[in-house]
Design an enzyme around this catalytic site. Structure first.
Site, PDB file in Angstrom:
ATOM      1  N   ASP A   1      43.607  33.610  44.267  1.00  0.00           N
ATOM      2  CA  ASP A   1      44.042  34.994  44.191  1.00  0.00           C
ATOM      3  C   ASP A   1      44.907  35.117  42.945  1.00  0.00           C
ATOM      4  OD1 ASP A   1      44.810  37.623  45.073  1.00  0.00           O
ATOM      5  OD2 ASP A   1      44.486  36.938  47.128  1.00  0.00           O
TER       6      ASP A   1
ATOM      7  N   ASP B   1      44.014  40.730  42.271  1.00  0.00           N
ATOM      8  CA  ASP B   1      44.754  41.658  43.120  1.00  0.00           C
ATOM      9  C   ASP B   1      44.912  43.025  42.430  1.00  0.00           C
ATOM     10  OD1 ASP B   1      46.471  41.735  45.614  1.00  0.00           O
ATOM     11  OD2 ASP B   1      48.017  42.269  44.161  1.00  0.00           O
TER      12      ASP B   1
ATOM     13  N   GLU C   1      39.881  43.451  43.247  1.00  0.00           N
ATOM     14  CA  GLU C   1      40.243  44.257  44.417  1.00  0.00           C
ATOM     15  C   GLU C   1      40.432  45.691  43.939  1.00  0.00           C
ATOM     16  OE1 GLU C   1      43.652  44.969  47.847  1.00  0.00           O
ATOM     17  OE2 GLU C   1      44.210  44.379  45.833  1.00  0.00           O
TER      18      GLU C   1
ATOM     19  N   HIS D   1      42.963  40.867  54.841  1.00  0.00           N
ATOM     20  CA  HIS D   1      44.315  40.648  55.364  1.00  0.00           C
ATOM     21  C   HIS D   1      45.182  41.903  55.284  1.00  0.00           C
ATOM     22  CE1 HIS D   1      44.513  40.415  51.077  1.00  0.00           C
ATOM     23  NE2 HIS D   1      45.822  40.463  51.108  1.00  0.00           N
ATOM     24  N   ASP D   2      44.615  43.013  54.824  1.00  0.00           N
ATOM     25  CA  ASP D   2      45.387  44.256  54.706  1.00  0.00           C
ATOM     26  C   ASP D   2      44.964  45.320  55.714  1.00  0.00           C
ATOM     27  OD1 ASP D   2      46.865  43.356  52.489  1.00  0.00           O
ATOM     28  OD2 ASP D   2      45.250  43.915  51.110  1.00  0.00           O
TER      29      ASP D   2
HETATM   30  C1  GLC Z   1      46.919  43.758  47.483  1.00  0.00           C
HETATM   31  C2  GLC Z   1      46.996  42.671  48.527  1.00  0.00           C
HETATM   32  C3  GLC Z   1      48.077  43.003  49.488  1.00  0.00           C
HETATM   33  C4  GLC Z   1      49.389  43.066  48.737  1.00  0.00           C
HETATM   34  C5  GLC Z   1      49.301  44.042  47.577  1.00  0.00           C
HETATM   35  C6  GLC Z   1      50.439  43.861  46.631  1.00  0.00           C
HETATM   36  O1  GLC Z   1      46.503  44.959  48.010  1.00  0.00           O
HETATM   37  O2  GLC Z   1      45.742  42.512  49.131  1.00  0.00           O
HETATM   38  O3  GLC Z   1      48.161  42.083  50.538  1.00  0.00           O
HETATM   39  O4  GLC Z   1      50.426  43.421  49.588  1.00  0.00           O
HETATM   40  O5  GLC Z   1      48.139  43.853  46.824  1.00  0.00           O
HETATM   41  O6  GLC Z   1      50.279  42.674  45.909  1.00  0.00           O
END
Ligand code: GLC
Length: 545
Positions: free
Chosen positions: A111, A213, A278, A339-340
């Site tokens: 990541d 990310d 992402e 995970h979100d």
């Molecule tokens: C992304 C991650 C999330 C995190 C956010 C800030 O959306 O998937 O878990 O809190 O970025 O880094």
């Protein structure tokens, strides 16, 4: 160098790389397997579970962040991009994990969190030390308005204003997420080089790529203009939320594509690596992240299945809209959970979670499976006084904590579900002794056996993994489509409703053998013409030649 594969009866042409036909599996390292009894998962723990992942049939692991971090956002606040957090182990453990993954013919993605660092990262400590520090411009600093208020109306995704006042230097800094996660200034070429160096470090080590990310957040409007409010937003104007504004100036700026291109160029300088982004954007914007002539992300994560209501017409039209919007030469991908977001089995129930699995693993495009979904893990209710996720803590009245979908993997009926010898960092569900890998492994009707069969069929079939996609039709209950390659054709019919349904395409009919069904007993049966489905049933039919 391009790698082909030998998994198909007829070898697919060299245009396919591992990630075209491979299956990605997201591991949330805190919750996968604890090896040292501290209640938190670690790298050595993951190593002990690689045989399971190989047995399951997935090809590539993506690990959520494992780097040194004060853990304000559970590792998405990084204080050293080139190290391993002691909670997870050390660099030796990482090297061992990487080589164990590779020995099994699998891949490993890390990541990469380039949008922001931890406020404890040495870069930020320097940046905030004085206005004339050489790293001042590495972050987004700005004076307040004449009355001392924040520079603009941008809000933090995690609640509250996105600007934090720094008394020492008398300016605000911008943070799209927590105030402990200051955003880097990606307009600064030194920042660009520093992050590319981080990527180079891991690529040299042999990692197979990155999930980047919040890729669409990386560059913000150079004039920091106010975001417009969402028309008629239902929110409380005195207490606005992130979703009450359209983030047109704080995200998805045209210049972001130059940055993505730089990342891609670096990735491509290494053999056979993968760059995933992402990105939560509507399809027409999402596909721009493939870049001009596919010079952007190999796979901008496609979250349609995770964000849309579970409605056959909406899902069917989203699939077709996505297929239709893909630029020439680009490759699709699909994600069900992460995970979100709430787990798929909690969003849809266990019966429809099987339909979702069939969809994920029979659509055209690289699937990403979230750990635990393969055993039908559901969101675990976490008592209020045990909430640790900052999103949940900052917005206590909104029930948006991400803890429920991040609970430990349920391995066995043993103590703490075989995850840890000690009390895990997040609690397990009461039914963990019943719902776990060990129990499901030997039960041919379990979710795990179902996933494994689906994965196995996909991997053995060129039609299912890289074949063409063509919609047949959808209605208020069903979605149906064909996957085809060489002389092999599969018809997939999914009933997204709980009631029986008839598959009755106009002006055509299909004959074939049921190769997989949510109703085990139907496997091997021949079907023709009008096909009757039970509620919550999905069929994979191999069409007669
Ligand atoms: C992304 C991650 C999330 C995190 C956010 C800030 O959306 O998937 O878990 O809190 O970025 O880094």
């Amino acid at each position: 160098m391009e790698h082909t594969t030998a998994i198909f009866p007829v070898e697919p042409s060299a245009q396919y790389r591992w990630w075209h036909h491979g299956i990605i599996y997201q591991v949330y390292p805190r919750s996968f397997q604890d090896s040292n009894g501290d209640g938190v998962g670690d790298l050595k723990g993951i190593i002990t579970r690689l045989d399971y992942l190989q047995w399951l049939g997935v090809d590539c692991l993506w690990l959520s962040p494992i780097f040194p971090s004060p853990m304000a956002d559970f590792g998405y606040d990084i204080s050293d991009y080139r190290g391993i957090h002691p909670l997870f182990g050390n660099m030796e453990d990482f090297d061992e994990l990487l080589s164990e993954v590779h020995e099994r013919g699998m891949k490993l993605l890390l990541d990469l969190v380039p949008n922001h660092t931890s406020d404890q990262h040495p870069w930020f400590l320097e940046s905030r030390s004085s206005r004339d520090n050489p790293r001042r411009d590495w972050y987004i600093w700005h004076d307040g308005k004449a009355d001392g208020s924040v520079p603009n109306n941008w809000l933090s995704v995690f609640g509250g204003p996105a600007w934090e006042w720094d008394t020492h230097t008398g300016q605000y800094y911008y943070h799209a997420f927590l105030k402990e996660q200051p955003d880097l200034n990606w307009r600064n070429p030194e920042v660009q080089q520093a992050m590319l160096d981080v990527m180079r470090f891991w690529l040299e080590k042999g990692v197979d790529g990155f999930r980047v990310d919040v890729m669409w957040h990386m560059i913000k409007d150079s004039q920091l203009r106010d975001n417009p409010p969402v028309p008629n937003a239902p929110g409380d104007p005195a207490n606005p939320l992130y979703d009450d504004y359209l983030p047109v100036y704080s995200t998805d700026q045209p210049e972001v594509h130059q940055i993505v291109r730089m990342m891609r160029e670096l990735t491509d300088a290494y053999d056979d690596r993968l760059l995933i982004g992402e990105i939560y954007l509507p399809i027409p914007k999402l596909v721009t992240y493939y870049g001009q002539n596919n010079s952007g992300a190999h796979l901008p994560f496609n979250f349609q299945l995770l964000t849309l209501p579970w409605n056959s017409r909406e899902i069917a039209s989203a699939i077709d809209a996505y297929e239709g919007a893909l630029p020439a030469g680009s490759w699709p991908n699909w994600v069900l959970s992460n995970h979100d977001k709430p787990r798929i089995a909690s969003r849809l129930g266990l019966s429809q979670a099987r339909i979702a699995a069939m969809l994920l693993l029979t659509l055209r495009g690289t699937p990403t499976i979230y750990y635990g979904d393969e055993i039908g893990m559901t969101d675990v209710p976490i008592p209020m006084d045990e909430i640790v996720d900052p999103q949940g803590l900052n917005m206590p009245d909104m029930n948006v904590s991400r803890d429920p979908c991040r609970t430990p993997m349920q391995w066995s009926p043993e103590i703490n579900a075989g995850f840890s010898a000690r009390k895990p960092w997040l609690r397990l569900p009461y039914n963990a002794a019943r719902v776990n890998v060990e129990k499901q492994k030997n039960d041919t009707h379990s979710m795990l056996s179902f996933y494994r069969k689906l994965i196995d069929m996909r991997k053995k079939s060129a039609a299912l993994s890289v074949g063409s996609y063509s919609p047949v039709y959808s209605d208020g209950q069903l979605i149906s489509y064909l996957r085809q390659e060489y002389d092999e054709t599969f018809l997939i019919i999914l009933n997204l409703s709980h009631r029986p349904a008839y598959f009755r395409p106009q002006n055509t009919s299909y004959n074939g053998i049921i190769k997989l069904s949510t109703e085990e007993e139907r496997i091997g049966m021949h079907v023709a013409n009008v096909i009757t489905l039970a509620g919550d049933e999905g069929l994979l039919v191999q069409i007669d030649n």
